[in-house]
Structure formats: structure tokens, C-alpha cells
Design a protein around this motif. Structure first.
Motif, PDB file in Angstrom:
ATOM      1  N   ARG A   1      44.445  44.885  40.879  1.00  0.00           N
ATOM      2  CA  ARG A   1      43.722  45.399  39.712  1.00  0.00           C
ATOM      3  C   ARG A   1      44.564  46.404  38.920  1.00  0.00           C
ATOM      4  NH1 ARG A   1      38.846  48.210  41.973  1.00  0.00           N
ATOM      5  NH2 ARG A   1      40.280  48.614  43.704  1.00  0.00           N
TER       6      ARG A   1
ATOM      7  N   CYS B   1      41.126  41.246  43.850  1.00  0.00           N
ATOM      8  CA  CYS B   1      41.392  40.962  42.434  1.00  0.00           C
ATOM      9  C   CYS B   1      40.147  41.231  41.608  1.00  0.00           C
ATOM     10  CB  CYS B   1      41.779  39.487  42.237  1.00  0.00           C
ATOM     11  SG  CYS B   1      43.157  38.905  43.236  1.00  0.00           S
ATOM     12  N   GLU B   2      40.343  41.360  40.318  1.00  0.00           N
ATOM     13  CA  GLU B   2      39.206  41.252  39.420  1.00  0.00           C
ATOM     14  C   GLU B   2      38.679  39.821  39.560  1.00  0.00           C
ATOM     15  OE1 GLU B   2      37.812  43.588  37.884  1.00  0.00           O
ATOM     16  OE2 GLU B   2      39.327  45.172  37.656  1.00  0.00           O
TER      17      GLU B   2
END
Length: 489
Positions: free
Chosen positions: A295, A336-337
Motif C-alpha cells: 500500500r 494490498c489495496e
């Protein structure tokens, strides 16, 4: 299975009757592959690991990929040549002296290949590596149109000569060989010939590359510092001066390109495994996986899984993974996003990190909802950092930019500790001290802060905005010194 075309930019360069050439540039790797098509036949030069874009491009032209030309054994990325040959039926071509453990055609110097009405001629140009080869493209009338130079000749630079020294050959020996290759094979070509290199600015394969990704040979003769050297001795000095050690993953990627690798389809399928917070935690404990949080740095700082390392997808993600994670086989678990997992797996595979074993489903929000522990890193503004330095003479402030950046200008109170070499200098760190860390803009400082924290240094403070923001304060800086070619590396 879906394929994702991350950071690839099909740059239209040249098209006329019977000839189509496209540069496919990948910004985060500063890498250029090439698509050539004529009369239904196509060739790919230096493809990336994920091959779907090349297959789709040929399909669009109703063309058959006939050849995959490799300019050398790339060190900074894993080529897609093996997978592409299997899926397209194309033949893999290397220049003289190359040796592979998979099926390939080792071309002779001067050997020619037909692609529709076009001719590709092998020009053996060793120096960057022993097998380095330039491919000369001539049109249907035999006129020289362009050269695909790989890492032999860049725009503004030439390839570093220290990556493939063999036996008693030194870096200077390889530089002398490179000089001969340029003089005898490339500089004798017409000035109007276009130069298409394998890399642009940002790559560690050279030290003075231009942001431009192609040029005429004639213009390069005028502006390229290496080509303006008047003697072999001057060339050797110019090219070898101040070269920094290559990132540790370079030799490992070159070996994968020489000997083959796991199918990208299998790597993708293995990595794209969603895990609940409990499953994620159990997998981390069971495998000893490194938790890689991709991120944005400032988002990461506000809450992350303890001991995770932040290398953001919004920067040069793959090269930094390659520089800092020393084991290509290291199991990786991703945070992760949501929706960015495929991108992360793809970009990891480009530099040979094929052991992603899963990702946190729905990202950090799900971890937090499950009541799992979170850690944070304090991030302060440049103005707050100024107050800290003004009020305390004994602040431990680390500048993690590259040596050339630091030498060109820095704060007088900071110590240079390049992120590139963090695995070498962390043993100097006192775990009881507080460290203020900055880079140029905030991306690298958060990587460094997360690594130090994962290694038990609790008091790390990031300076948001980095040196760019610090320059707007009243803190005393050294006088600016224009960086040399070596210092830009």
C-alpha cells in the motif's frame, strides 16, 4: 485465467507499408520490449515475463510470431521468452556465444532472419555481457532502418561492463570489448538509423540514461558522453568510473533467463489465493513467509500487520523488492489495496519472485475487523522535523537516498545510509535510539522504516515528503553540486 497489462505502454513509433515497429515500454522497470510486424509475420524483442500483451498484439494484426530475439541474458528482469515460445511456436534467438538449457537458436555474427519483407541481421556486440547482440533491421529495399541495441547502447549512455566478467577478464577488459563493438559494429552505420535500446532512465543497467527512449544514431554521436570519447582509454575510464555494485538479484535473474523458470500461469495461480485473517496468520507462522505490504507509504504507516515490510506499488516496486529481499524463493504473503493483488503478483514475477503463496482477502480492513494486532509508524512533517533538529543537537537522522543524491545536496546533520545497502548497515543501528528517516519524497524512507521496525528497532520516525519537503524549511543544507555521471547511479 485473466492477464493484466500493468505499466505497459504501447508507444507507436513507426509504420509504413510492409513495416510496423512498436516500442512497448514498462515505466516501473524502465524496460523496452519491441513488436515488429510485416506481411503477417511478427517478432518480439526482449519480452517481459507476462506474455499475453504480445500474443494479443499479434492476434490484432492477424500475424504469427515467428521469432523471439533476445539481446542478452537480462539481469534486471525475467524475460518471457520461454513461455512465449511455448504458446506461440516462435523460435528463441540469441547471439553468438550464448548457451541455454532450453531450445534456442544461437545465431552467428551476421546471420539474417526474414520477417515478411524485413530482414533482421545479427550484430555481435559483446562488452556489456559476452553474448550481447544488436539486431539491425533493414527494409525491403535493403536500407538500414533501425537497431535494437539491448544494453549495448542506451540513449545517453552505454551498458555497464561489470555484470558478466569471466575468468581473468576485468571490468576494464569488458569495457574495452564494448568500445570495439561500438566502433566496429554500430558507429559505422548511417546517422539516420534509429536506436531502440532495452532501457531508459531509472534502470540500474547504466548510469547516465536519458528519459528519451529512442533517438537517431547521429544525434547520439553528438550527445552521448561515451560515444564522444576520443580514445579507447578515455572510453574505459568514462564508462567504469564510479559504477555502484549491481543489485543482488541481477545475477539470479540472468541465471533464470539462461536456464528457464516456472510457468507464469502457475506462479499467478499459486499467488492469487485469498486468505482470511486467521488463515493468513496461520500461513505466516507455518511457512516463515515475509509479509509484504504494497500500500501507499502513508496509508501503511497508520496501521499494518506487525513485522510486515512496506514496498508500495506506486513506486519502483519490483526493483526495490529485488534489491532488498535476498532470497528469490522467499515465501511472500501480500497485503494490498483490494483489487491490486494481481498487479503485485505480476510485478514480482517480472524480477523472479515466484513464491507468492497468498494475499489477505479484503486487505487490512478485514484484519482490523477480526481484532488482530496492528502496528504503526510515526510520520512527521518537514516543519516538525525542523523543530526537532533545532531543539536537539544529538538527533539521529538518516538520509536513505542514493549516494549520488546525497553528495549533490543534503542536510548537514544527516548521515548517509542508502536504502540500497540497508542489509549491510542495519548492524550499526542501536535498537534503543530514535531514528528520523528521510529520502527524496517519502517512498524509500517508509521502506527503510518498516524494515528497521521489523528488525526490532521500535523508535523510527518517517519524515513525510522527504528532502523535497525539507528544502522548504530553514534547515541548513550543503551547497548544491551538480552530480557526475557516476553519482547519478
Amino acid at each position: 485465467m485473466l492477464y493484466f497489462n500493468y505499466n505497459l505502454n504501447f508507444v507507436f513509433q513507426y509504420i509504413k507499408t510492409g513495416m510496423k515497429i512498436e516500442q512497448i515500454y514498462t515505466g516501473c522497470l524502465a524496460e523496452a520490449a519491441y513488436y515488429i510486424e510485416s506481411n503477417g509475420e511478427a517478432a518480439i524483442i526482449d519480452p517481459l515475463r507476462e506474455i499475453a500483451p504480445y500474443l494479443k498484439r499479434a492476434q490484432k494484426d492477424n500475424a504469427t510470431i515467428k521469432y523471439i530475439f533476445e539481446t542478452h541474458f537480462h539481469a534486471d528482469f525475467v524475460s518471457g521468452h520461454v513461455d512465449l515460445a511455448e504458446k506461440s511456436g516462435a523460435e528463441i534467438v540469441y547471439g553468438p556465444t550464448a548457451q541455454t538449457t532450453f531450445k534456442s537458436l544461437i545465431a552467428a555474427d551476421g546471420e539474417q532472419f526474414k520477417i515478411g519483407e524485413l530482414t533482421i541481421t545479427t550484430l555481435h556486440t559483446p562488452g556489456h555481457t559476452p553474448e550481447s547482440t544488436t539486431y539491425l533491421l533493414t527494409d525491403k529495399d535493403g536500407k538500414a532502418h533501425c537497431i535494437f541495441t539491448g544494453d549495448t547502447l542506451f540513449i545517453g549512455d552505454v551498458g555497464r561492463p561489470d555484470l558478466a566478467q569471466k575468468g581473468e577478464l576485468t571490468m576494464e577488459d569488458m569495457a574495452a570489448t564494448l568500445y570495439d563493438s561500438l566502433q566496429n559494429k554500430i558507429l559505422v552505420l548511417p546517422d539516420e538509423v534509429l536506436v531502440y535500446p532495452a532501457h531508459g532512465a531509472g534502470s540500474a543497467c547504466g548510469k547516465n540514461m536519458s528519459k528519451e527512449t529512442f533517438d537517431t544514431l547521429g544525434h547520439q554521436k553528438e550527445v552521448n558522453y561515451a560515444l564522444k570519447a576520443s580514445t579507447r582509454e578515455q572510453f574505459i575510464k568514462e564508462v567504469t568510473e564510479g559504477i555502484l555494485p549491481p543489485p543482488q538479484y541481477f545475477a539470479k535473474n540472468a541465471a533464470m533467463n539462461k536456464h528457464g523458470y516456472e510457468s507464469f500461469d502457475d506462479v499467478y495461480e499459486k499467488g492469487l489465493t485469498p486468505l482470511s485473517p486467521d488463515e493468513f496468520e496461520a500461513m505466516a507462522n507455518l511457512t516463515g513467509a515475509l509479509i509484504l505490504d504494497t500500500r501507499d507509504p502513508q496509508t501503511f504507516a497508520k496501521g499494518f500487520i506487525p513485522s510486515s515490510v512496506n514496498i508500495g506499488l506506486n513506486g519502483q516496486f519490483a526493483p526495490w523488492v529485488g534489491a532488498l529481499i535476498t532470497d528469490l524463493k522467499q515465501p511472500l504473503l501480500l497485503v494490498c489495496e483490494p483489487g491490486k493483488e494481481e498487479e503485485a503478483i505480476t510485478r514480482l514475477a517480472r524480477v523472479g519472485y515466484d513464491n507468492t503463496i497468498g494475499f489477505l482477502s479484503d486487505g487490512i480492513v478485514m484484519w482490523q475487523s477480526a481484532g488482530k494486532d496492528l502496528d504503526t509508524i510515526v510520520s512527521i512533517s518537514a516543519l516538525e522535523f525542523e523543530q526537532v533538529l533545532n531543539n536537539n543537537e544529538n538527533v539521529q537522522a538518516l538520509d536513505v537516498r542514493k549516494p549520488g543524491e546525497y553528495e549533490s545536496e543534503h542536510l548537514e546533520q544527516t548521515l548517509t545510509r542508502p536504502l540500497d545497502y540497508i542489509n549491510d548497515w542495519t548492524n550499526e543501528i542501536d535498537h534503543k535510539e530514535t531514528y528520523y528517516i528521510h529520502c527524496a519524497g517519502g517512498y524509500r524512507s517508509m521502506i527503510a522504516a518498516s524494515i528497521l521496525k521489523a528488525r526490532g528497532v521500535e523508535n523510527v520516525i518517517d519524515v513525510a515528503g522527504g528532502y523535497g519537503a525539507i528544502k522548504s524549511t530553514g534547515l541548513k543544507r550543503t551547497d548544491f553540486a551538480c552530480p557526475s555521471k557516476a553519482m547519478k547511479a
